[in-house]
Design an enzyme around this catalytic site. Sequence first.
Site, PDB file in Angstrom:
ATOM      1  N   HIS A 195     -31.548  30.633  -5.486  1.00 34.39           N
ATOM      2  CA  HIS A 195     -31.431  31.593  -5.108  1.00 34.39           C
ATOM      3  C   HIS A 195     -32.559  31.607  -3.918  1.00 34.39           C
ATOM      4  CE1 HIS A 195     -31.083  35.911  -4.087  1.00 34.39           C
ATOM      5  NE2 HIS A 195     -32.456  36.111  -4.015  1.00 34.39           N
ATOM      6  N   GLU A 196     -33.890  31.253  -4.323  1.00 32.96           N
ATOM      7  CA  GLU A 196     -34.833  31.214  -3.297  1.00 32.96           C
ATOM      8  C   GLU A 196     -34.398  30.120  -2.230  1.00 32.96           C
ATOM      9  OE1 GLU A 196     -36.858  33.427  -2.912  1.00 32.96           O
ATOM     10  OE2 GLU A 196     -36.270  34.374  -4.997  1.00 32.96           O
TER      11      GLU A 196
ATOM     12  N   HIS B 295     -32.384  31.517   0.549  1.00 37.12           N
ATOM     13  CA  HIS B 295     -33.293  32.198   1.495  1.00 37.12           C
ATOM     14  C   HIS B 295     -33.636  31.065   2.493  1.00 37.12           C
ATOM     15  CE1 HIS B 295     -33.154  35.897   0.120  1.00 37.12           C
ATOM     16  NE2 HIS B 295     -33.828  35.698  -0.929  1.00 37.12           N
TER      17      HIS B 295
ATOM     18  N   HIS C  86     -32.619  30.492   6.640  1.00 37.38           N
ATOM     19  CA  HIS C  86     -33.697  30.665   7.471  1.00 37.38           C
ATOM     20  C   HIS C  86     -33.135  29.417   8.345  1.00 37.38           C
ATOM     21  CE1 HIS C  86     -38.119  29.848   8.712  1.00 37.38           C
ATOM     22  NE2 HIS C  86     -37.370  30.520   9.697  1.00 37.38           N
TER      23      HIS C  86
END
Length: 236
Positions: A104-105, A108, A112
């Site tokens: 999940h991270e 991100h 980006h």
Amino acid sequence: MRYGYYGGWDSTYFLVVIGAVICLIASARVKSTFHKYSGRRNASNLTGAQAAERVLYRAGIFDVSIRHVSGNLTDHYDPRNKTLNLSDSVYGSASVAAVGVAAHECGHAIQHQQKYAPLTLRSAIVPVANLGSTLAWPLIVLGLLFSSSTGSLLLNLGILCFSFAVLFQLVTLPVEFNASRRALAILEDTGILNSSELPMTRKVLRAAALTYVAGAAASILQLIRLLILSGGRNDD
């Protein structure tokens, strides 16, 4: 005034109580779900950190550092220095839950890299949201203490500042849901998790996403309460 009092409490406090209960339920749900699947070792035998490396490599991202941070479920991606920070319960754990959170991270980080619009918007409003969070309650308290037009002005300014913080939470929702969708897709494509493990990870990420929904709902209820209080003052 348009709101009543019950035993010294104005009726708008019920909105705050409802928001608090929603947040408590969501928090308990994510902790119990993560705990349940943190005991299930993934078939690939990869830790959260190792899974993150594979996901980033698959996405063509080679400039993001993976770091170990203390705490439980303190995982986050920092776009300022391109670091993927994984907590004690994720970094070295080979559980289905840990791999899901790590992926999940990574979602991100991929957002980006691809300049995902909601993430860009969220980053842009961070300074305003932080300032609003800092100034909102001092202004609101001062506004409630003064009964003059100055008090009304301070109260309205406080509500405006609080609105920026609420806006930040609303913009965060699509960012979090999209990161989870990206994570699940890559975990499936790479085979890091098998078909029986993916539903477990989906439950963990869904529970985590609900904490953001609960937080936004609680803030909206608080904003409604403040607007009611402001309207009541104007009617006096």
